[in-house]
Design an enzyme around this catalytic site. Structure first.
Site, mmCIF file in Angstrom:
data_model
loop_
_atom_site.group_PDB
_atom_site.id
_atom_site.type_symbol
_atom_site.label_atom_id
_atom_site.label_comp_id
_atom_site.label_asym_id
_atom_site.label_seq_id
_atom_site.Cartn_x
_atom_site.Cartn_y
_atom_site.Cartn_z
ATOM 1 N N THR A 53 0.861 -1.186 0.000
ATOM 2 C CA THR A 53 0.000 0.000 0.000
ATOM 3 C C THR A 53 0.896 1.234 0.000
ATOM 4 O O THR A 53 1.642 1.456 0.963
ATOM 5 C CB THR A 53 -0.908 -0.005 1.252
ATOM 6 O OG1 THR A 53 -1.665 -1.211 1.246
ATOM 7 C CG2 THR A 53 -1.832 1.193 1.268
ATOM 8 N N PHE A 71 -6.173 -6.366 -1.293
ATOM 9 C CA PHE A 71 -7.338 -6.080 -0.444
ATOM 10 C C PHE A 71 -7.646 -7.215 0.527
ATOM 11 O O PHE A 71 -8.708 -7.233 1.126
ATOM 12 C CB PHE A 71 -8.562 -5.776 -1.320
ATOM 13 C CG PHE A 71 -8.408 -4.525 -2.130
ATOM 14 C CD1 PHE A 71 -8.781 -3.288 -1.609
ATOM 15 C CD2 PHE A 71 -7.834 -4.558 -3.400
ATOM 16 C CE1 PHE A 71 -8.611 -2.123 -2.347
ATOM 17 C CE2 PHE A 71 -7.662 -3.397 -4.135
ATOM 18 C CZ PHE A 71 -8.051 -2.176 -3.614
ATOM 19 N N GLU A 81 -6.646 -9.945 6.919
ATOM 20 C CA GLU A 81 -6.004 -10.919 7.808
ATOM 21 C C GLU A 81 -7.094 -11.737 8.481
ATOM 22 O O GLU A 81 -8.154 -11.221 8.813
ATOM 23 C CB GLU A 81 -5.162 -10.195 8.865
ATOM 24 C CG GLU A 81 -3.857 -9.704 8.307
ATOM 25 C CD GLU A 81 -3.042 -8.887 9.296
ATOM 26 O OE1 GLU A 81 -3.228 -9.025 10.506
ATOM 27 O OE2 GLU A 81 -2.215 -8.091 8.824
ATOM 28 N N CYS A 112 -3.085 -1.808 9.048
ATOM 29 C CA CYS A 112 -3.511 -1.072 7.849
ATOM 30 C C CYS A 112 -4.303 0.201 8.138
ATOM 31 O O CYS A 112 -3.847 1.287 7.804
ATOM 32 C CB CYS A 112 -4.306 -1.997 6.935
ATOM 33 S SG CYS A 112 -3.269 -3.304 6.265
ATOM 34 N N LYS A 121 -8.008 -8.179 15.967
ATOM 35 C CA LYS A 121 -9.308 -8.719 15.557
ATOM 36 C C LYS A 121 -9.211 -10.245 15.600
ATOM 37 O O LYS A 121 -8.098 -10.784 15.741
ATOM 38 C CB LYS A 121 -9.699 -8.223 14.159
ATOM 39 C CG LYS A 121 -8.819 -8.757 13.045
ATOM 40 C CD LYS A 121 -9.388 -8.353 11.687
ATOM 41 C CE LYS A 121 -8.566 -8.942 10.563
ATOM 42 N NZ LYS A 121 -9.100 -8.617 9.240
#
Ligand SMILES: NC(=O)c1ccc[n+]([C@@H]2O[C@H](COP(=O)([O-])OP(=O)(O)OC[C@H]3O[C@@H](n4cnc5c(N)ncnc54)[C@H](O)[C@@H]3O)[C@@H](O)[C@H]2O)c1
Length: 444
Positions: free
Chosen positions: A121, A155, A158, A266, A327
């Site tokens: 990115t 895109f 994870e 990110c 997460k």
């Protein structure tokens, strides 16, 4: 096709394994010799569902190999993927040193035509910088060799990275050269069978698309967190509000969960980097600033609630913590809200007893032998002598616990839920003091 991938992290390794799986001959290059040594043995340095099997199968089939030999990497692939990290610099801009180091290596070692594919990115204009760097190295070598630079942002998510790569929602190809477009189309054909997913556009638009996607997702989260904080103060329940607005198809139910702030490698860095890009061209990106400010504040909400509940007396308190990863389904702790909370608790004199299904090794790596942090092998084990339980990550295993056992194990029956996993009425019936996000108990 012969493919080289620079960087064997979350993106590079998944890209390499998936491209090998569909029949390509892939060489993954990394400057981290320990990582490469592990990968050569089929050991995966990260937690990512399905990845280990894919890597091992493709090593065995001879389609996937690993090296630290940069010259061998440049010699191998027609496609030279750049999938190295672009961490935030001190001023919030994306640090391009690793990307440009790869460009330098490609320029130094290339002996014939190469397609350089930027998967990291990177800010708008980076493809030009990569092209300039390769060109200047070739000039020094006295060579006028042809090469192309393409933007192909990634895109994947994870936790679902292999699936996302194998069944992408979109494949963005940023290029101004029809021949390169055709070669990349051919490379991605195996992932484009069900319906058209390839979108070809100019390089700058492709670079911006990646930032736009992450900034939009981060905005959704910060919007819901802003509303949650309002709901708390207005006596409304954000979960009812969420259901009420999600039913509008223009809004939708996806990604509108309030919580204790976004983290990961990110969203935080990309929102910041896009803001920096805006500043550089003299544009005031107010919305991006607000998204970041709200998130920074949200990461402190749980601590404020805990502090308030204990009347500021946290010295000597033991807090049980479920979930450390930013997460579920990953071991990634980069910018995880759990870190903000643990560090605030320690500063206030409390200690933490934690469990996470995947991120405990990573936590040990980051915090070492911290006497105020004890890690346990099962969620219920964290509760012994603890003054409260905090839910940080919405792993499945935390969704329906034995509340009776929690109540008898904790010193006092109090739960701080950063992910709104439980029903407040049920917990109240079970005798808990229950703090969630945007459902009463406003934090100061
Ligand atoms: N992690 C994600 O979910 C995700 C998703 C989409 C895009 N991205 C982007 O992809 C890029 C990579 O992210 P990541 O999470 O995989 O990073 P990572 O930190 O997990 O991996 C980067 C790897 O690059 C290696 N490296 C650094 N310099 C090198 C060099 N000169 N040559 C070879 N290897 C080198 C490092 O040793 C490391 O193993 C970033 O720009 C990120 O923003 C990440």
């Amino acid at each position: 096709m012969k493919i080289t991938i620079f960087g064997s992290g979350y993106v590079g390794l998944v890209t390499g394994a998936c491209l090998a799986e569909v029949g390509n001959d892939v060489l993954c290059v990394d400057i981290d010799a320990n990582k490469i040594a592990m990968l050569e043995k089929g050991e995966i340095p990260i937690y990512e569902p399905g990845l280990q099997k894919l890597v091992v199968n493709n090593i065995e089939s001879g389609r996937l190999s690993f090296t630290t030999d940069i010259a061998a990497g440049v010699a191998h692939g027609l496609f030279q993927f750049i999938a190295v990290g672009t961490p935030p610099d001190e001023d919030g801009s994306a640090d391009l040193q690793h990307v440009l180091a790869v460009a330098e290596s490609i320029g130094t070692h290339m002996e014939n035509y190469r397609i350089v594919v930027d998967k990291s990115t990177v800010p708008v204009g980076t493809a030009d910088k990569v092209r300039d760097r390769i060109r200047s190295v070739l000039d020094k070598r006295g060579l006028n060799m042809e090469f192309d630079v393409v933007s192909n942002p990634e895109f994947l998510k994870e936790g679902a990275a292999v699936d996302d790569f194998m069944r992408p929602e979109r494949i963005i190809i940023g290029t101004d050269n029809p021949r390169t477009t055709e070669l990349l189309r051919a490379l991605y054909t195996p992932f484009n069978r069900n319906h058209e997913r390839i979108f070809v556009m100019d390089v700058r638009s492709a670079e911006l698309t990646k930032y736009a996607a992450n900034a939009m997702l981060a905005t959704k989260i910060s919007f819901m967190n802003e509303l949650a904080n309002l709901a708390e103060r207005l006596g409304a329940d954000i979960e009812q509000v969420r259901i009420g607005i999600g039913s509008d198809p223009r809004i939708g139910y996806h990604f509108i969960y309030p919580g204790c702030g976004y983290g990961g490698s990110c969203f935080p860095k990309d929102v910041q980097a896009l803001g920096y890009t805006a500043k550089q061209i003299g544009y005031q990106a107010d919305l991006l600033e607000a998204v970041k400010t709200i998130n920074d504040r949200q990461k402190e909400v749980l601590f404020k609630k805990i502090h308030q509940h204990f009347n500021g007396e946290l010295k000597g308190k033991i807090i049980a913590l479920w979930g450390l990863a930013f997460k579920p389904n990953t071991d990634d702790m980069r910018e995880a809200p759990s870190r903000t909370l643990m560090e605030a608790l320690w500063a206030a004199g409390a200690s933490v007893q934690a469990f996470d299904p995947a991120a405990m090794d990573e936590t040990r790596r980051i915090y070492g032998n911290n006497s105020n942090l004890k890690l346990y092998e099962a969620p219920m084990d964290t509760l012994a002598n603890a003054d409260a339980l905090v839910i940080m990550t919405e792993w499945n295993v935390f969704r329906s616990p034995d509340f009776g056992e929690i109540k008898t194990s904790l010193k006092t029956p109090v739960i701080f839920d950063g992910r709104n996993l439980y029903d407040p009425q049920r917990l109240s019936r079970e005798g808990f003091t229950y703090y969630a996000i945007g459902r009463g108990h406003p934090s100061v």
